[in-house]
Each structure stands twice: as C-alpha cells, then as structure tokens.
Design an enzyme around this catalytic site. Sequence first.
Site, PDB file in Angstrom:
ATOM      1  N   SER A 166      52.395 119.596  14.541  1.00  0.00           N
ATOM      2  CA  SER A 166      52.625 120.318  15.795  1.00  0.00           C
ATOM      3  C   SER A 166      53.974 120.325  16.105  1.00  0.00           C
ATOM      4  CB  SER A 166      51.583 119.853  16.776  1.00  0.00           C
ATOM      5  OG  SER A 166      51.924 120.476  17.943  1.00  0.00           O
ATOM      6  N   LYS A 182      43.892 117.962  15.777  1.00  0.00           N
ATOM      7  CA  LYS A 182      45.084 118.979  15.552  1.00  0.00           C
ATOM      8  C   LYS A 182      44.291 120.203  16.315  1.00  0.00           C
ATOM      9  CE  LYS A 182      48.955 121.222  15.117  1.00  0.00           C
ATOM     10  NZ  LYS A 182      48.400 122.969  15.151  1.00  0.00           N
ATOM     11  N   HIS A 193      43.864 119.539  19.885  1.00  0.00           N
ATOM     12  CA  HIS A 193      45.373 119.672  20.398  1.00  0.00           C
ATOM     13  C   HIS A 193      45.615 121.233  21.070  1.00  0.00           C
ATOM     14  CE1 HIS A 193      49.820 120.951  19.612  1.00  0.00           C
ATOM     15  NE2 HIS A 193      50.016 119.636  20.303  1.00  0.00           N
ATOM     16  N   ASN A 194      45.412 122.389  19.801  1.00  0.00           N
ATOM     17  CA  ASN A 194      45.484 123.539  20.069  1.00  0.00           C
ATOM     18  C   ASN A 194      44.539 124.133  21.231  1.00  0.00           C
ATOM     19  OD1 ASN A 194      47.302 123.051  17.841  1.00  0.00           O
ATOM     20  ND2 ASN A 194      46.550 124.888  16.685  1.00  0.00           N
ATOM     21  N   GLU A 254      46.170 123.051  24.367  1.00  0.00           N
ATOM     22  CA  GLU A 254      47.331 124.064  24.317  1.00  0.00           C
ATOM     23  C   GLU A 254      46.842 125.672  24.852  1.00  0.00           C
ATOM     24  OE1 GLU A 254      49.728 126.456  20.846  1.00  0.00           O
ATOM     25  OE2 GLU A 254      49.843 124.366  20.731  1.00  0.00           O
TER      26      GLU A 254
END
Length: 630
Positions: A297, A352, A355-356, A359
């Site tokens: 990232s 990940k 995480h997105n 986000e």
Amino acid sequence: MQPSVIFVIGVSGVGKSTIGKLLSEELKISFFDGDDFHPESNVQKMSNGIALVDEDRYSWLQNLNELAKTQVKNLKSCVIVCSALKQSYRDILENTIEKNSKWIFLKGSFELIKERLDNRKGHFMGSKLLESQFNILEEPKNALHIDVKSTQKDIVKSIKENLENKSEFGLFGLGVMGKSLSRNLANNGFKMSLFNRHVDNLEVDVAKNFKNQFTELSEAQPFDDLGAFVNSLQKPRKIMLMVNAGKTTDYVINDLIPYLSKGDILIDGGNSNYKKTLERFTYLKSKNIQFIGTGVSGGEEGALKGPSIMPGGDKDSYNKIKDYLEAIAAKDKNGKACCTFIGTEGSGHFVKMVHNGIEYVEMQLLAEAYILLKNSGKNPDEIADVLETWKITTNSYLLEITIDILRKKENNDWLIHKIMDKAGNKGTGNWTTIATAELGIPSSMITTALFARYSSFFKDERIAASKSFNTIKFDVSSFNADDIHKAYQFARIVNHYQGFKLINEASKKHSWSLNLSELARIWTNGCIIRSDLMENLVEEFKTTDNLLSSKKLIEELNVLKPSIKKVVAESIIKEQPIPALTDAISFLNSFSKADSTANIIQAQRDYFGAHTYQRNDDVSGKFYHTNWQE
C-alpha cells in the site's frame, strides 16, 4: 579484465576464513586472512578477552587497504576476509579502490554464532566477545548478504553466481507500481533484473528503455525474454510479480514454472484475492516453489519512497526475502520498517483487502464532510481551510490529499467542480464485503461505502430520479463545522473498530495468529490509511483486540456522539445523503443495546421454518420449537 578485491566480512564465527579460502580456490585467486595482519598488541588484547577499540583497528585496516591496493595495482584479484563490522571500517578498506571492491556479508543469529564459537578451540576470539561485535555491527547495504545456515558448498556457489553478474532480486512487470518498486530496490543497493513482456508494436524494449531513464538503475539487467530473465538470477531465485490480479497472475506463474528450480520464491505484490493466494500457495508448494502473497500500500509515490508491506505465506520463505522488503518499506516513528510477517497462507492479501475496505470508508467520510461544508455555503478553498484545522487533532494522509484536491484550480475555477461524480473501484471493496458476509461480521460501513460508489455510477438514472422527487434545499441550522468534525471523528473510530474486528475474526477462523498492534504499526506510515488515529491504535491493541472495550475510546465516542446525532438527524430531515456517517451512528446505536429486535426475527424463523430458538428463562442453552398455529 578489471581486478576485484572480494572482502568477505561478518562477526567472528560466521566462517569467513573457511568460506574465503574455498572461494579463492574456486575462483583461482589469492586468499588473505585479515586476522594474520593484526599487530601483536591487538592479538594480545583479544587473547586476554579485551575488545578492540577503533584506535586499535585503524592501523590494521590501513595495512589491509595497502594490501588490496597492491593487488589491484598488479592486476590481481584476491579474497580478503576480516570482520569490518562498521561502515567506517569498510570505508578505510576500500579507500581509492571502490570500483574494484566487492562485499560479501556472512550473517547468522547470535545464538548460532555463539554455539559455533563455543565449539571452536585454539582461537584468540572467545564467545564472550561476540556480544560486543553484534552491538557495533552495521550491516552493509551494498553487499551480498549470505545466511550461514546454508552449507559451505551452497554458500560458495551462491557467491560465485553473484560474482558472475547474477542479480539477487527480480521484478516482473513494469507498470506504475512495478517501476516505482524497481527504483526503490535499486536505491537501496540491490542488484536487480527487470522484466516486461514484449508485444510487437505495442510493448517493445520496455525494461531496457526504463532502465536508461534512471541513473539508479545503471546496474540493473533488463529483459523481455523470460528464460534469460530467470537465468540472470542467483539461486534460490527471488521474483516479485507486479502484474494485474486474477487470471493474469496465474498465466504469469504458469509461464515461469518451467524455468524455476526447487526452492525459488515468487512474491505476488498485486491486489490478489486472498482465496486465490491460498490456492497458488498450495499449487506451487506441490512443485517445490515457495510463494508469498504480499499486500503493498502507498500508491506510486509510496512504492518509490517507502510503502507499507504485508507479506503472508511460509515464515521460512519470508525470512529469505525480508531484507529486501524491509529495506524498501516506509519506516515508523521509531525507524522500524512498516513491513512485518503477517501470517500464513493468504493472510497478507487478506489484511491488504481489509485495509482497502477501511480506505473506502475513510474516503467516503471525507466526501460527506465536504458536501456538508459545501451545503453550508463554503467554497472549496474555505472548506480546505476548515479541514486544515482538523489536522491538529485528526490528521491523516487522506485528509491531507483532500485539502490539496480542494485547492486545485483550472482556468480560475476549482477543478473539483469539473470532475464527474462517478466513483470507480477495483474489486477489493467488493471482496471485503463478501468476506464480512461470509464470516458473519457486521462491518457495515465498508459495505455502505462500497454501495455509495455503486450508486454513484448510475449517473443518468440519478438525474432522472432527481426530477421525480421533490428535494429540500439543504441549509445548516442545528449544527456547525465543529459538529461535522466531531461526527467525522466518531465515524472513523467505528470504521476502524469494524475493520480490525473483521481481521481478528478471520485470524481466528484461519488460525493466522495475527498481531493487531503490529498490523496497526505497519499502517502508521507508507500506506493510504496512515493517520494519527492509527498511531493511537498501536497502543490500544497491546491490551485489547476489541476497540469498543477500550475505556479511552468509549469515553471519546460518548463525547462525540451528540454531534453525529445532530448531523445525521438534520441531514435526513433535509434529504442530504450521508450514508457512511448515518451507518456509523446506526451501527453503534444497534450494537450498544443489550436487547435487540432479533427475538422477533428468531420467532418468525421458527414459525415458518422450525429453526428453533433459545429462551431467556433457561440458562442451559437448550433450543425450543413452538407450534405457533395451535
């Protein structure tokens, strides 16, 4: 041919002399043991268990440098072994012969080296001095790092391959992220091979042309022939794939397999689905190829200057590539790499993915704050001014770039006014929503943010619908910019609770043993969701895996709650959609109630499907069924 002085360095006990001698025999060049060039005073001090100081080493290092310069002057290559633990020592050793110097760093754990020294007889260096060597050790960047756990034969073979112009790391795929990571690796002193496919009249000499654009890539080897690319790498080969997720990744892996050898390592740095990563891990394991699914990232700039890196797979495989990944990663406030071993199988790509998802929500919340401030009569510059004040207490990367976006002008008007309100997505938000449903975790804000993007895409239908329903002109009467800020803060805490809750439950289900505090730490720099809040979560997760049990966060939510209630209530009345803010308060209102409406749901399920239910007045946990029509 230009003569080479090969310095084999490391702490006492790593086998410098043995490896150096074997290497000199293999290369048929002279061998010199640095210990033989110590003045008698140094030997006496070490024999008495006294550590050398820099003054003791200075003349010794100069003598070795004179030896090396003499060899170069006589056009002779040689191997010189010595500890050379500090960079300043190495600077003396290669003074005026930098271009002729090659460095081999033999490394091993303190425990392993101590065991070797304890078993070694008749040498002036005892194991009790080993700790002092480890304390002053400054690992060289521009050196070939060799793990001494390997056999002597394999070590010499690996060194020889490197000296024959073999690269230590390969990068496959020179898109935006691949190019930035390549330059990052080169800037950290790694010798690389670069590959990009050849497509007639479309992609021709991509790797070669890319290399020629940047001086830091002067030592890199460019390829568009797959076999030549793989054969240019030292064994075990380490190849990072920076290609599109999905079938493209599978195609690339299958193309590579015929050229790979047992023990080679493939690192998938794309946004792959964690389930596919598990499949690839298992498939490649059957072929004796190691596979690491790695979340990266930070976007283009982060990839170049230091991203947050989330590798998952086999721990031993990770240890073979950690020096590369940790070198190029961003650094946290303590200087530690924002890269850590996440867990087994597809865990790296799973975190990940979440995480997105986090986000997505963070972006949606800022968009909602923007529209509320806009509807209060502020222009983009004035909104940016308001957001600037938020940085004092709630700064984040996304807040900073939103401020920059709002200030950007084109032809005397703000560029934001010209951008179509249709938001795209690349799949990770969708996968996160699927994962939260599969695991039965109420990460509702991620789903809400995703659906907000989906709704935005139907622009024509939204225009038609706007003509069919009366809308109320929005104005702010019961809340102000401070209330919006507090509502934003409230929703961000709920978002992070939901995201980490999803990660924690997945960790339990898959036996990943994820460390939430360490995960938050590697998200404090380099990644898109880095923020002051994330810094605080590093400490919170040291004592709990449930943010809604944190006394500090509970107090903060209770202070912020009145503001988000005002903002959401007024917005609903005035028909201003703020789905993520609305979901945040709705979720906490629902989650913080001891009694819910689910008793009606369960009774309905039992009525039409005989699904049974439990009773409040029976603590045994027994399940009941009722014939509701009797």
